[in-house]
Structure formats: structure tokens, C-alpha cells
Enzyme design. Sequence first.
Site, PDB file in Angstrom:
ATOM      1  N   TYR A 131       0.817  -1.208   0.000  1.00 47.75           N
ATOM      2  CA  TYR A 131       0.000   0.000   0.000  1.00 47.75           C
ATOM      3  C   TYR A 131       0.854   1.262   0.000  1.00 47.75           C
ATOM      4  O   TYR A 131       0.595   2.203  -0.752  1.00 47.75           O
ATOM      5  CB  TYR A 131      -0.941  -0.025   1.212  1.00 47.75           C
ATOM      6  N   LYS A 135       1.262   4.073  -3.155  1.00 43.44           N
ATOM      7  CA  LYS A 135       1.087   5.515  -2.962  1.00 43.44           C
ATOM      8  C   LYS A 135       2.364   6.270  -3.329  1.00 43.44           C
ATOM      9  O   LYS A 135       2.324   7.376  -3.881  1.00 43.44           O
ATOM     10  CB  LYS A 135       0.722   5.806  -1.506  1.00 43.44           C
TER      11      LYS A 135
END
Length: 234
Positions: A131, A135
Amino acid sequence: MTNKTNPYSIVMLGATGAVGSEVLKTLLNKKNINRLTLLGRTPISGINKDNVYQHKINVSKPNNYQEYIWGHEIAICTLGVGEPSKISKEEFLKIDKEAVLDFAKACKKAGVRHFELLASVGISPKSRSFYLRAKGELVEALIALKFNRLSIFQPSMILTPTNRYGIAQAIVLKVFPLIKPLLIGNMRKYRGVPVSILGQSIAENIFLAGKDYEILHWDQFYSIIDQSNKTKNH
């Protein structure tokens, strides 16, 4: 940082989320916005202002909403999955990375000068976390678009008034305020931030001068609000 007084035109994606709704709350009280365009999957009820325009869109089809972005100088994106662990990695990428990048590209094409993104502390294209890496890769792609100004907000835990996601968040809401005094020095950026503070800082930042590329953490959230309040009092 100094405050600007010229009217602003802002387009926003993600105004229905916890943070986005706080950003919107602040923007709706501003008098120097000549146009505020809200793009999303669900229209927001109860907004009765002549300068606010809403468009229901498919976030995965930028060609279908490109026309709504023209004429804006600022874009704010708070789009994101509330609980990434509850969906597949493919779905996470589709929303938090691909849809956001599509929006950013559409904004660049339309002449948007300042782009603001709600991200997360610890993001890096080299991170071992899927994750955080996704990003980080997104931010690298945004940098490559070369906006005149790019503001990346990187909060740690976002503290909401009520529990939105079950027992895991319940623990966070109890624990993070208690450990705040322990997070000092370089660890201050990991302090939990009330969603109202984060949303207000994202909104207020567009009215203050800043760097071409800026990464904003816990301390900056509060300094933005302080600077904005000082400007109002003069």
C-alpha cells in the site's frame, strides 16, 4: 507563507469521504471562491450555493469528466479506500492509484496549476508495504506531471469523532491520543491527527503561498491553520 486574495476556481474529487467532507466544510465558508466543482460517484445533498457545481462521474473514465475540469486553477483529491485491507489489491490500485492518476492527468491537461493530494505518512516507491509502495509510485507519477505546485499531505492515523471501521479503528482511537507525548522529534509526523484539523489544513493550504513541491506532515497541518488564522486577524 502569505495569503492571496484573488478569487479561486477549485475542482475536487473525493468530497464525500471523512477527510473530503471536512475539506468541503471549510471551502463552503470561503468568500473568495468563484467556482467550486465537486466530482464524485454520489452527489452531496444540502448544498445550496450558486458557486458550487456537482457532477456524478465514473472515476475510471476520465474522458467522460474531462470537460468539467476546464477553467479551474486548483485541484484537490481526497479519493481513497477507507479500509484497504478489506478489498483486493487490484481494486485498491484501481481506486487509490489509477483513478487518482487519471484525475491528475485530466487536471494537467485542463491547465490546473496547483494539485493537492491526500496520501499517507511513510509512502515510498521502495517501500516493502504494498500500500505504501503504491502511494509512493503515485506521487512519483504526479511529480512527473510537473504541476506549478504539488502539495502532498501525509498524515499518520486520522482520528475521527466516531468509529467508522470496527474494532481495529476503535483501538486506534483509544491508543493514539495516549501515545502522542511519546512521539517527539522525527517521530512527530506519526502523531494521530483529528480529521477536522487535517481537512481544514488541506483547504486552507490553497490560499497560502507554498513551495513548488511540498510534503506536509503533522506539524505542517497545524502551522497552516495557525498561519491562516493570523492572516484573518490582520
